[in-house]
Design a protein around this motif. Sequence first.
Motif, mmCIF file in Angstrom:
data_model
loop_
_atom_site.group_PDB
_atom_site.id
_atom_site.type_symbol
_atom_site.label_atom_id
_atom_site.label_comp_id
_atom_site.label_asym_id
_atom_site.label_seq_id
_atom_site.Cartn_x
_atom_site.Cartn_y
_atom_site.Cartn_z
ATOM 1 N N LEU A 141 24.504 25.748 -1.293
ATOM 2 C CA LEU A 141 25.771 25.628 -2.011
ATOM 3 C C LEU A 141 25.422 25.123 -3.401
ATOM 4 C CD1 LEU A 141 27.844 23.824 0.764
ATOM 5 C CD2 LEU A 141 28.065 26.211 0.055
ATOM 6 N N LEU A 142 25.589 25.969 -4.394
ATOM 7 C CA LEU A 142 25.112 25.643 -5.741
ATOM 8 C C LEU A 142 23.646 25.245 -5.615
ATOM 9 C CD1 LEU A 142 28.035 23.648 -7.441
ATOM 10 C CD2 LEU A 142 27.672 26.102 -7.286
ATOM 11 N N ASP A 143 23.297 24.064 -6.135
ATOM 12 C CA ASP A 143 21.892 23.654 -6.062
ATOM 13 C C ASP A 143 21.607 22.765 -4.856
ATOM 14 O OD1 ASP A 143 23.603 21.806 -7.183
ATOM 15 O OD2 ASP A 143 22.013 20.816 -8.307
ATOM 16 N N LEU A 144 22.530 22.729 -3.921
ATOM 17 C CA LEU A 144 22.336 21.870 -2.747
ATOM 18 C C LEU A 144 22.089 22.707 -1.502
ATOM 19 C CD1 LEU A 144 25.242 19.339 -3.288
ATOM 20 C CD2 LEU A 144 22.811 18.943 -3.723
ATOM 21 N N GLU A 145 21.462 22.063 -0.529
ATOM 22 C CA GLU A 145 21.238 22.717 0.749
ATOM 23 C C GLU A 145 21.877 21.835 1.816
ATOM 24 O OE1 GLU A 145 17.153 23.663 2.989
ATOM 25 O OE2 GLU A 145 17.356 24.596 1.011
ATOM 26 N N VAL A 146 22.656 22.419 2.695
ATOM 27 C CA VAL A 146 23.325 21.636 3.734
ATOM 28 C C VAL A 146 22.286 20.973 4.639
ATOM 29 C CG1 VAL A 146 24.931 21.699 5.677
ATOM 30 C CG2 VAL A 146 25.311 23.195 3.698
ATOM 31 N N MET A 147 22.450 19.658 4.826
ATOM 32 C CA MET A 147 21.495 18.908 5.638
ATOM 33 C C MET A 147 22.133 18.446 6.940
ATOM 34 S SD MET A 147 19.761 16.489 2.706
ATOM 35 C CE MET A 147 21.097 16.498 1.513
ATOM 36 N N GLY A 148 21.298 18.137 7.907
ATOM 37 C CA GLY A 148 21.784 17.533 9.146
ATOM 38 C C GLY A 148 22.170 16.089 8.891
ATOM 39 N N THR A 149 23.070 15.571 9.714
ATOM 40 C CA THR A 149 23.578 14.222 9.452
ATOM 41 C C THR A 149 22.513 13.141 9.651
ATOM 42 O OG1 THR A 149 24.495 14.272 11.683
ATOM 43 C CG2 THR A 149 26.014 14.661 9.874
ATOM 44 N N GLU A 150 21.395 13.495 10.275
ATOM 45 C CA GLU A 150 20.345 12.490 10.441
ATOM 46 C C GLU A 150 19.742 12.086 9.092
ATOM 47 O OE1 GLU A 150 20.075 15.598 11.358
ATOM 48 O OE2 GLU A 150 18.322 16.377 10.266
ATOM 49 N N ARG A 151 19.976 12.900 8.079
ATOM 50 C CA ARG A 151 19.432 12.564 6.763
ATOM 51 C C ARG A 151 20.455 11.858 5.869
ATOM 52 N NH1 ARG A 151 16.531 17.571 4.228
ATOM 53 N NH2 ARG A 151 16.127 15.967 2.659
ATOM 54 N N LEU A 152 21.644 11.645 6.417
ATOM 55 C CA LEU A 152 22.736 11.041 5.642
ATOM 56 C C LEU A 152 22.350 9.680 5.073
ATOM 57 C CD1 LEU A 152 25.681 11.575 4.918
ATOM 58 C CD2 LEU A 152 26.354 10.692 7.135
ATOM 59 N N GLU A 153 21.856 8.818 5.940
ATOM 60 C CA GLU A 153 21.565 7.446 5.523
ATOM 61 C C GLU A 153 20.547 7.401 4.389
ATOM 62 O OE1 GLU A 153 21.033 4.839 8.761
ATOM 63 O OE2 GLU A 153 20.949 3.050 7.463
ATOM 64 N N GLN A 154 19.532 8.221 4.532
ATOM 65 C CA GLN A 154 18.474 8.224 3.517
ATOM 66 C C GLN A 154 19.021 8.677 2.160
ATOM 67 O OE1 GLN A 154 15.482 11.304 4.060
ATOM 68 N NE2 GLN A 154 15.239 11.088 1.829
ATOM 69 N N VAL A 155 19.778 9.750 2.165
ATOM 70 C CA VAL A 155 20.333 10.272 0.909
ATOM 71 C C VAL A 155 21.279 9.249 0.275
ATOM 72 C CG1 VAL A 155 21.837 12.044 -0.104
ATOM 73 C CG2 VAL A 155 20.097 12.682 1.575
ATOM 74 N N ILE A 156 22.076 8.602 1.106
ATOM 75 C CA ILE A 156 23.020 7.608 0.584
ATOM 76 C C ILE A 156 22.278 6.432 -0.045
ATOM 77 C CG2 ILE A 156 24.704 5.876 1.331
ATOM 78 C CD1 ILE A 156 25.890 8.022 3.164
ATOM 79 N N ASN A 157 21.236 6.000 0.627
ATOM 80 C CA ASN A 157 20.461 4.889 0.070
ATOM 81 C C ASN A 157 19.721 5.287 -1.202
ATOM 82 O OD1 ASN A 157 21.086 2.813 1.876
ATOM 83 N ND2 ASN A 157 19.729 3.712 3.407
ATOM 84 N N ASP A 158 19.063 6.433 -1.158
ATOM 85 C CA ASP A 158 18.267 6.874 -2.314
ATOM 86 C C ASP A 158 19.118 7.055 -3.561
ATOM 87 O OD1 ASP A 158 16.189 6.875 -0.594
ATOM 88 O OD2 ASP A 158 15.847 9.053 -0.598
ATOM 89 N N ASN A 159 20.371 7.481 -3.370
ATOM 90 C CA ASN A 159 21.201 7.792 -4.538
ATOM 91 C C ASN A 159 22.305 6.768 -4.770
ATOM 92 O OD1 ASN A 159 20.212 10.658 -5.292
ATOM 93 N ND2 ASN A 159 20.471 10.701 -3.070
ATOM 94 N N ASP A 160 22.253 5.673 -4.018
ATOM 95 C CA ASP A 160 23.256 4.622 -4.163
ATOM 96 C C ASP A 160 24.671 5.214 -4.095
ATOM 97 O OD1 ASP A 160 24.062 1.985 -4.474
ATOM 98 O OD2 ASP A 160 24.323 2.243 -6.633
ATOM 99 N N VAL A 161 24.913 6.000 -3.079
ATOM 100 C CA VAL A 161 26.207 6.657 -2.931
ATOM 101 C C VAL A 161 27.230 5.670 -2.381
ATOM 102 C CG1 VAL A 161 27.476 8.484 -1.739
ATOM 103 C CG2 VAL A 161 25.133 8.890 -2.538
#
Lengths: 210, 210
Positions: free
Chosen positions: B126-146
């Motif tokens: 989707l645009l420049d993103l790729e749909v990820m499984g929810t197991e990667r949610l925490e990591q992405v949120i932490n890495d990007n301070d979401v």
Amino acid sequence: MKALKIPEATIVRLSVYSRFLEQADKKGIITISSGEIAAGVGVSPAQVRKDLAYFGEFGTRGVGYNAKDLLKHTLKILGLNGKWTVVVVGAGNLGSALVSYRGFRERGFDITGVFDNDLTKIGKRLLDLEVMGTERLEQVINDNDVKIGILTVPASAAQDAANLLINAGVKAILNFAPTVLSVPEDVEVRDIDLSTRLEILTFHLCMREK
Amino acid sequence: MKALKIPEATIVRLSVYSRFLEQADKKGIITISSGEIAAGVGVSPAQVRKDLAYFGEFGTRGVGYNAKDLLKHTLKILGLNGKWTVVVVGAGNLGSALVSYRGFRERGFDITGVFDNDLTKIGKRLLDLEVMGTERLEQVINDNDVKIGILTVPASAAQDAANLLINAGVKAILNFAPTVLSVPEDVEVRDIDLSTRLEILTFHLCMREK
DNA sequence: GACTGTGAAGCCATTCACAGCT
DNA sequence: AGCTGTGAATGGCTTCACAGTC
């Protein structure tokens, strides 16, 4: 029972009660109290009773409400005893997503046409619909007695698109374009401004860190 | 000037004023009055002044407001002086549409991750993103301070998805699922219930034909 | 003369508390 | 005893009207 001036908030909650009652009914619940509804949808029991009382006396003192019965009443009040045909103007990402949105069909909304005037979008298939040019808007609206239009065009095109809908006989518009529409007073408009919704959140996030 | 209890309606309007001021500034307008803003966004001049007065004295008596200045103030108040990273949970039609929604980017929102646990959706671009499984949610949120999550999953999956977001550190949720979320009180939730929005319209259509 | 900022008034929605049924 | 329906009280948002400033 007087239906004179009903708060918009009451109507919003009525819609939520209605969906909650659908679930309760599906679970086989026969009788339900204002307190149970309140707990389920996150408001106060008094609020539930007051909201319902605008429209009649649906409950039994000492007992509660009959779930199936109350569900029917709420659907009737909201005008959901029957199908509504709807058109979508703007076949971009958002418009396309709404055409496929199950929540609409589940509540009796039938999208009968999608329109755009971008030639690259016309002809595109969305479920069982094909994106049409706006020159066919009036005909589709007349043929299907459409009273509701959903606007998902860019802000710059929103007023023109709204005028097309209104001239063709639409009486209610759900507007996703971030702009204020001017319409005759016999046409109802409600806005869904997605950015504004996010900005409410950022505002509160900022408040908190003090 | 004290920012103690500000009506939600004021924040909503502030967001609208802010966008209107952006346009005015772009047109080269230097000075703008509460009456001009009011006419542009469809509220009363007194309302505009009262709303702004919650946050300070931004105008000059006898003159009006400096458009660029007031724009900056409104953005600051809404917390829009900077970027916000956002994740979307639910890569169905609606979630996918929101990832591409330009309105968000224009107001400083950056979607940095889209998640789903439907295997047929994971990996989709989707645009420049790729749909990820929810197991990667925490990591992405932490890495990007979401701090903000958008929920576009079915109602049945909404509470679980919300819990994932909250456990990972998200503090605000924009919920499109037609269900009431329970969250800790340090988490802000706002709902966008698309069917309810349409039902407000059908209610009024029914009222009118009497 | 024009326009902002604001206390006071007015209006509307929610909550309270209790009478009325079952 | 339990729960609805509702008038009265409360609380909150909007409108009014004017003093203050340019």
